[in-house]
Design an enzyme around this catalytic site. Structure first.
Site, short mmCIF file in Angstrom:
data_model
loop_
_atom_site.label_atom_id
_atom_site.label_comp_id
_atom_site.label_asym_id
_atom_site.label_seq_id
_atom_site.Cartn_x
_atom_site.Cartn_y
_atom_site.Cartn_z
N ARG A 1 0.82 -1.21 0.00
CA ARG A 1 0.00 0.00 0.00
C ARG A 1 0.85 1.26 0.00
O ARG A 1 0.42 2.30 -0.52
CB ARG A 1 -0.93 -0.02 1.23
CG ARG A 1 -1.95 1.13 1.24
CD ARG A 1 -2.92 0.99 2.41
NE ARG A 1 -4.02 1.94 2.35
CZ ARG A 1 -4.25 2.88 3.26
NH1 ARG A 1 -3.45 2.99 4.31
NH2 ARG A 1 -5.27 3.70 3.14
N ILE B 1 -7.24 8.10 -0.55
CA ILE B 1 -7.13 6.65 -0.73
C ILE B 1 -8.00 6.07 0.38
O ILE B 1 -7.86 6.45 1.55
CB ILE B 1 -5.67 6.16 -0.65
CG1 ILE B 1 -5.56 4.62 -0.73
CG2 ILE B 1 -4.94 6.66 0.58
CD1 ILE B 1 -4.12 4.10 -0.89
N SER B 2 -8.91 5.19 0.04
CA SER B 2 -9.86 4.67 1.04
C SER B 2 -9.12 3.93 2.15
O SER B 2 -8.02 3.40 1.96
CB SER B 2 -10.85 3.71 0.38
OG SER B 2 -11.59 4.36 -0.62
N GLN B 3 -9.78 3.86 3.30
CA GLN B 3 -9.27 3.11 4.45
C GLN B 3 -9.20 1.62 4.07
O GLN B 3 -10.12 1.11 3.41
CB GLN B 3 -10.27 3.32 5.58
CG GLN B 3 -9.85 2.78 6.91
CD GLN B 3 -10.93 3.00 7.95
OE1 GLN B 3 -11.84 3.81 7.77
NE2 GLN B 3 -10.86 2.27 9.04
N PRO B 4 -8.14 0.90 4.45
CA PRO B 4 -8.05 -0.53 4.12
C PRO B 4 -9.31 -1.33 4.52
O PRO B 4 -9.76 -2.20 3.78
CB PRO B 4 -6.82 -1.00 4.90
CG PRO B 4 -5.96 0.22 5.01
CD PRO B 4 -6.92 1.39 5.11
#
Ligand code: SAH
Length: 229
Positions: free
Chosen positions: A51, A77-80
């Site tokens: 990431r 960037i979206s949260q995992p």
């Protein structure tokens, strides 16, 4: 000369996936399992993708925290956890044709490509789309294709799709995206609902309409109409 050295050193550092990175990533994946993600294929895909390559080098140390981060152009960037959650709901199978709305950092699209899907991802921001030309995993994932356009329009030329995933807050269910789904196909959509978004899974009926399942609330940047740039 010295500056060139430092520049090269920092650029190389960015592209290194060290044992430290791998260890932090494994911890992140374990924490996602603890938070209720059960699909081991999804967890393995996240474990396989560095990431920190998708973030500014300044964020290298915190890239494996379960948090959303700013990228350029006011986007995130979206949260995992969110990536894992949406991907799990999508029930990805190898070779499925998947349309993603909101390319952003390309992280979510990479997860889908790692799972073996044929991924078509659309971004409305010109700057972000231009960056996809330098995508470092281009040769690893020939199954991932980038498009500059308005996600509300979808990609009629490549339709129908097995699955659609929207990664921005949708103000309504886009009718053209439903039309571009195969019968039996699924759409994962974070639908605006009073300041947050409710995650929905829509399954297109064989004859007409779709059935709707409702899941948890999330927080996304808005899905905006038209192209920008
Ligand atoms: N999937 C991305 C999430 C990025 S945030 C990732 O993994 O990083 C959402 C993205 O959706 C932003 O880049 C935003 O510019 C884009 N977006 C918003 N509305 C859109 C639209 N109508 N069509 C295509 N992209 C859109």
């Amino acid at each position: 000369m010295l500056l060139t050295f430092f520049y090269l050193a920092s650029a190389m550092r960015k592209l290194e996936d060290t044992y430290r990175h791998k260890g932090l990533r494994k911890k992140l994946v374990d924490s996602l399992r603890d938070k209720g993600i059960t699909d081991e294929n999804v967890l393995e895909a996240l474990n396989n993708i560095p990431r920190h390559y998708f973030l500014d080098t300044a964020l290298d140390n915190i890239a494996y925290e379960d948090r959303a981060f700013p990228i350029t152009d006011g986007q995130t960037i979206s949260q995992p956890y969110t990536v894992a959650y949406q991907t799990q709901l999508l029930q990805v199978k190898a070779n499925e044709k998947i349309l993603e709305i909101g390319t952003g950092s390309i992280y979510q699209a990479t997860v889908l490509a790692e799972l073996g899907a044929k991924v078509f991802t659309i971004e409305r921001q010109k700057n972000l789309f231009e960056k996809t030309k330098q995508y470092i995993f281009k040769s690893k994932y020939p199954n991932l294709k980038f498009f500059y356009g308005d996600g509300f329009e979808g990609l009629p030329t490549f339709a129908p799709f097995d699955k659609v995933i929207i990664t921005a807050a949708a103000p309504f269910i886009p009718p053209k995206l439903i039309a571009q789904l195969k019968p039996g196909g699924m759409m994962i959509i974070p639908l605006e609902s009073g300041g947050h978004q409710r995650m929905l899974r829509l399954t297109k009926n064989e004859k007409e309409g779709y059935t709707e399942e409702s899941f948890s609330n999330f927080s996304f940047v808005p899905m905006l109409s038209g192209r920008n740039g």
